[in-house]
Design an enzyme around this catalytic site. Structure first.
Site, PDB file in Angstrom:
ATOM      1  N   ALA A   1       0.811  -1.228   0.000  1.00 50.82           N
ATOM      2  CA  ALA A   1       0.000   0.000   0.000  1.00 50.82           C
ATOM      3  C   ALA A   1       0.837   1.268   0.000  1.00 50.82           C
ATOM      4  O   ALA A   1       0.317   2.345  -0.301  1.00 50.82           O
ATOM      5  CB  ALA A   1      -0.933  -0.001   1.214  1.00 50.82           C
ATOM      6  N   THR A   2       2.117   1.159   0.341  1.00 50.83           N
ATOM      7  CA  THR A   2       2.975   2.349   0.364  1.00 50.83           C
ATOM      8  C   THR A   2       3.806   2.487  -0.912  1.00 50.83           C
ATOM      9  O   THR A   2       4.634   3.392  -1.017  1.00 50.83           O
ATOM     10  CB  THR A   2       3.934   2.299   1.570  1.00 50.83           C
ATOM     11  OG1 THR A   2       4.809   1.168   1.435  1.00 50.83           O
ATOM     12  CG2 THR A   2       3.163   2.182   2.875  1.00 50.83           C
TER      13      THR A   2
ATOM     14  N   ALA B   1       0.549   1.676  -6.158  1.00 57.50           N
ATOM     15  CA  ALA B   1      -0.646   2.062  -5.389  1.00 57.50           C
ATOM     16  C   ALA B   1      -0.875   3.567  -5.483  1.00 57.50           C
ATOM     17  O   ALA B   1      -2.001   4.025  -5.695  1.00 57.50           O
ATOM     18  CB  ALA B   1      -0.492   1.627  -3.938  1.00 57.50           C
TER      19      ALA B   1
ATOM     20  N   ASP C   1      -3.240  -7.486 -16.738  1.00 59.10           N
ATOM     21  CA  ASP C   1      -2.442  -6.994 -17.863  1.00 59.10           C
ATOM     22  C   ASP C   1      -3.100  -5.674 -18.237  1.00 59.10           C
ATOM     23  O   ASP C   1      -4.188  -5.663 -18.806  1.00 59.10           O
ATOM     24  CB  ASP C   1      -2.475  -7.969 -19.040  1.00 59.10           C
ATOM     25  CG  ASP C   1      -1.548  -7.555 -20.168  1.00 59.10           C
ATOM     26  OD1 ASP C   1      -1.614  -6.369 -20.570  1.00 59.10           O
ATOM     27  OD2 ASP C   1      -0.766  -8.383 -20.659  1.00 59.10           O
ATOM     28  N   HIS C   2      -2.454  -4.567 -17.872  1.00 61.41           N
ATOM     29  CA  HIS C   2      -3.173  -3.285 -17.971  1.00 61.41           C
ATOM     30  C   HIS C   2      -3.512  -2.913 -19.409  1.00 61.41           C
ATOM     31  O   HIS C   2      -4.392  -2.088 -19.645  1.00 61.41           O
ATOM     32  CB  HIS C   2      -2.400  -2.167 -17.281  1.00 61.41           C
ATOM     33  CG  HIS C   2      -1.188  -1.684 -18.006  1.00 61.41           C
ATOM     34  ND1 HIS C   2       0.068  -2.204 -17.800  1.00 61.41           N
ATOM     35  CD2 HIS C   2      -1.041  -0.719 -18.938  1.00 61.41           C
ATOM     36  CE1 HIS C   2       0.936  -1.577 -18.573  1.00 61.41           C
ATOM     37  NE2 HIS C   2       0.294  -0.671 -19.276  1.00 61.41           N
TER      38      HIS C   2
ATOM     39  N   LYS D   1      -7.291  -1.095 -21.240  1.00 60.76           N
ATOM     40  CA  LYS D   1      -7.373   0.131 -22.039  1.00 60.76           C
ATOM     41  C   LYS D   1      -8.701   0.165 -22.796  1.00 60.76           C
ATOM     42  O   LYS D   1      -9.099  -0.827 -23.401  1.00 60.76           O
ATOM     43  CB  LYS D   1      -6.190   0.204 -23.009  1.00 60.76           C
ATOM     44  CG  LYS D   1      -4.852   0.435 -22.305  1.00 60.76           C
ATOM     45  CD  LYS D   1      -3.714   0.486 -23.302  1.00 60.76           C
ATOM     46  CE  LYS D   1      -2.378   0.729 -22.598  1.00 60.76           C
ATOM     47  NZ  LYS D   1      -2.274   2.086 -22.037  1.00 60.76           N
TER      48      LYS D   1
ATOM     49  N   GLU E   1       7.985   2.995 -27.226  1.00 64.50           N
ATOM     50  CA  GLU E   1       8.178   3.959 -26.145  1.00 64.50           C
ATOM     51  C   GLU E   1       9.348   4.870 -26.497  1.00 64.50           C
ATOM     52  O   GLU E   1      10.317   4.423 -27.121  1.00 64.50           O
ATOM     53  CB  GLU E   1       8.481   3.247 -24.829  1.00 64.50           C
ATOM     54  CG  GLU E   1       7.407   2.310 -24.336  1.00 64.50           C
ATOM     55  CD  GLU E   1       7.823   1.596 -23.070  1.00 64.50           C
ATOM     56  OE1 GLU E   1       7.478   2.091 -21.973  1.00 64.50           O
ATOM     57  OE2 GLU E   1       8.506   0.565 -23.163  1.00 64.50           O
TER      58      GLU E   1
ATOM     59  N   ASP F   1       9.367  -8.307 -20.707  1.00 64.18           N
ATOM     60  CA  ASP F   1       8.685  -7.138 -20.171  1.00 64.18           C
ATOM     61  C   ASP F   1       7.439  -6.768 -20.959  1.00 64.18           C
ATOM     62  O   ASP F   1       6.453  -6.310 -20.390  1.00 64.18           O
ATOM     63  CB  ASP F   1       9.651  -5.945 -20.154  1.00 64.18           C
ATOM     64  CG  ASP F   1       9.085  -4.749 -19.409  1.00 64.18           C
ATOM     65  OD1 ASP F   1       8.576  -4.947 -18.285  1.00 64.18           O
ATOM     66  OD2 ASP F   1       9.154  -3.630 -19.945  1.00 64.18           O
TER      67      ASP F   1
ATOM     68  N   HIS G   1       1.900  -8.275 -22.840  1.00 59.67           N
ATOM     69  CA  HIS G   1       1.089  -7.250 -23.492  1.00 59.67           C
ATOM     70  C   HIS G   1       0.897  -7.515 -24.985  1.00 59.67           C
ATOM     71  O   HIS G   1      -0.221  -7.433 -25.508  1.00 59.67           O
ATOM     72  CB  HIS G   1       1.741  -5.873 -23.325  1.00 59.67           C
ATOM     73  CG  HIS G   1       1.941  -5.455 -21.907  1.00 59.67           C
ATOM     74  ND1 HIS G   1       1.004  -5.683 -20.920  1.00 59.67           N
ATOM     75  CD2 HIS G   1       2.969  -4.817 -21.292  1.00 59.67           C
ATOM     76  CE1 HIS G   1       1.446  -5.203 -19.772  1.00 59.67           C
ATOM     77  NE2 HIS G   1       2.633  -4.670 -19.974  1.00 59.67           N
TER      78      HIS G   1
ATOM     79  N   LYS H   1      12.071   0.285 -26.694  1.00 58.82           N
ATOM     80  CA  LYS H   1      12.316   1.520 -25.962  1.00 58.82           C
ATOM     81  C   LYS H   1      13.149   2.469 -26.811  1.00 58.82           C
ATOM     82  O   LYS H   1      13.810   2.063 -27.753  1.00 58.82           O
ATOM     83  CB  LYS H   1      13.027   1.216 -24.641  1.00 58.82           C
ATOM     84  CG  LYS H   1      12.143   0.504 -23.623  1.00 58.82           C
ATOM     85  CD  LYS H   1      12.825   0.400 -22.283  1.00 58.82           C
ATOM     86  CE  LYS H   1      11.868  -0.178 -21.245  1.00 58.82           C
ATOM     87  NZ  LYS H   1      10.721   0.719 -20.976  1.00 58.82           N
TER      88      LYS H   1
END
Length: 503
Positions: free
Chosen positions: A11-12, A16, A179-180, A184, A218, A237, A242, A342
């Protein structure tokens, strides 16, 4: 929505702060959190409930997509948050947490429905899952769900071992692998577009499609992730998770009103049909690259080997491009080209579907042939779906762009969509184990070939579109990467292929 206790490990941490708290706040504002909702943040820092809430409030004010203008609303939101000091390996800390959680649920009259979000490194997953089981936190009187972040293993063997350990505590339908990219909005609209448009669905076959190109580029380098990235590379990665998830979403054929299980089944069928790679064939189908010094937006940047924290002489990949083939009735003969890297020319994630050329040349030289029609999914940073049709005007072919879905302002971010789905128990846009395992199976020969140096490591200048060999990968088939500027240098063989493609 059912009453829920959200238990957040890590949480720190940065994730988050930047993603989870802002996502939860926007869900709260939109009325998409359960009426009875509590969050217990866990970490090793000696925070109180008050200091934790102050940090959550600061996170929301700094990173939320919408400004927290209503102070009363923000205060109601943070009052749902509590903090417990927890050392991941200490049994006593889990017992203390269980006592606090049960007291809170009793005060609210809420059943023990608990969502455990592991915003920590995968090395801790097994320990946490075991303590959840042993402590009784995963009560059988309510439901339990486990949300975890990638990486889901470092290779095929480690992924299988991780899944074996997690499955001792949680059933597959209780595990939500984030998997963000699947969160989307534009990725989620891809399936809806196909389902809602019979014309698009009819065109979604090898009869009409020449090739599909998936790019995630990227402009940033490794930055503060150098220690992690130098042991991971672009294949682990980005590509294994992804990029292959985007492949599945692009190639899927969904019936109308598809359920979560149907989506999972269809994605699995796509990945099963991807023609496997042999280790000795990797060099012919995969381009491996590493960025050298160059310029981004006119400013000079260092090469990968000059980045702080990167091992001298590192052979780590920062770019990978590959040609894949899907051997099923829909896609047989249609190449899928994937690349990610990248320090590229631009930051962009897009899928380009190139249709077969319907016009037959009236002259032997092919001079009258027009450019092919394209369907373009812009996933980020800008969003949109565009159909690019080529019309003839004053004797010249000119593109006519039809916007099927334009960019919208202030749309929910990926983590909002995914956390909301996890709270509802909807696994549609999460990575299921069978997809993860099949992805690792396809990627493992690439990892083995890279480890044995069977695929050359190609340098590319920062601020470019990657190694020239990535353009040649398509040129051999008579295609090119769409929306790239003409490269300054390309091999003679690549030039010949490009000219033969009549583009």
């Amino acid at each position: 929505m059912e009453p829920t206790t959200f238990v957040l490990f890590g949480a720190t941490g940065d994730l988050a702060k930047r993603k989870i708290y802002p996502a939860l706040y926007n869900l709260f504002v939109d009325g998409k959190l359960p009426q009875s909702f509590s969050l217990f943040g866990l970490g090793r820092r000696e925070w109180t409930d008050e200091s934790f809430r102050a940090n959550v409030e600061q996170s929301v004010r700094q990173f939320s997509r919408r400004e927290a203008e209503d102070g009363d609303s923000l205060q109601r939101f943070v009052r749902m948050f509590r903090y417990s000091v927890l050392d991941i390996g200490r049994k006593e800390d889990y017992a203390s947490l269980l006592k606090r959680v049960e007291e809170r649920e009793e005060a609210l009259g809420a059943p023990p429905n608990r969502l455990f979000y592991l915003s920590v490194g995968p090395d801790f997953f097994e320990t946490i899952a075991a303590h959840i089981l042993e402590s009784g936190l995963g009560s059988e009187r309510g439901w339990k769900r486990l949300v975890i972040e990638k990486p889901f293993g470092h290779d095929l063997a480690s992924a299988r071992e991780l899944n074996r350990k997690l499955s001792q505590t949680f059933a597959e339908e209780e595990i939500f692998r984030i998997d963000h990219y699947l969160g989307k909005p534009m990725v989620q609209k891809m399936g809806a577009l196909q389902q809602a448009n019979p014309a698009i669905q009819a065109l979604w076959t090898n009869r009409y499609i020449a090739n599909v190109q998936i790019t995630a580029s990227e402009t940033v380098g490794v930055e503060e992730r150098a220690g992690y990235y130098d042991h991971v590379g672009a294949v682990r990665d980005m590509f294994q998770n992804h990029m292959l998830q985007l492949l599945m979403m692009a190639a899927i054929h969904l019936p109308h009103e598809s359920s979560s299980e149907q989506v999972r089944f269809k994605k699995k069928k796509v990945m099963q049909a991807v023609v496997p790679l042999q280790k000795q064939d990797v060099a012919a189908k995969v381009v491996r690259g590493q960025y050298a010094a160059g310029a981004i937006s006119g400013k000079p940047v260092a090469g990968y080997l000059s980045e702080p924290g990167i091992a001298p002489g590192s052979m780590n990949d920062t770019f990978v491009a590959a040609k894949l083939e899907i051997d099923d009735i829909y896609w047989r003969g249609v190449p899928f080209y994937i690349r990610t890297g990248k320090r590229m020319k631009e930051k962009s994630t897009r899928i380009v579907v190139e249709f077969k050329e319907p016009l037959q040349s009236s002259s032997p030289s092919g001079e009258e042939r027009g450019a092919p029609n394209l369907l373009v999914f812009e996933i980020g940073p800008k969003e949109g779906i565009t159909l690019q049709l080529n019309t003839k005007e004053d004797g010249e072919f000119k593109p006519l762009r039809v916007e099927l879905h334009g960019a919208q302002d202030n749309v929910p971010e990926a983590y909002e969509n995914l956390i909301h789905d996890a709270l509802r128990g909807d696994g549609t846009f999460f990575a299921h184990w069978d997809e993860v395992e099949l992805s690792w199976q396809w990627v493992q020969p690439i990892l083995d070939a890279f480890a044995d140096d069977l695929a050359p490591l190609r340098p590319y200048a920062a601020g470019s579109y990657g190694p020239a060999e990535a353009a040649e990968l398509l040129a051999r088939d008579g295609y090119r990467w769409w929306f790239d500027e003409e490269p300054e240098t390309i091999s003679e063989k690549g030039e010949q292929y490009a000219y033969n493609a009549n583009y």
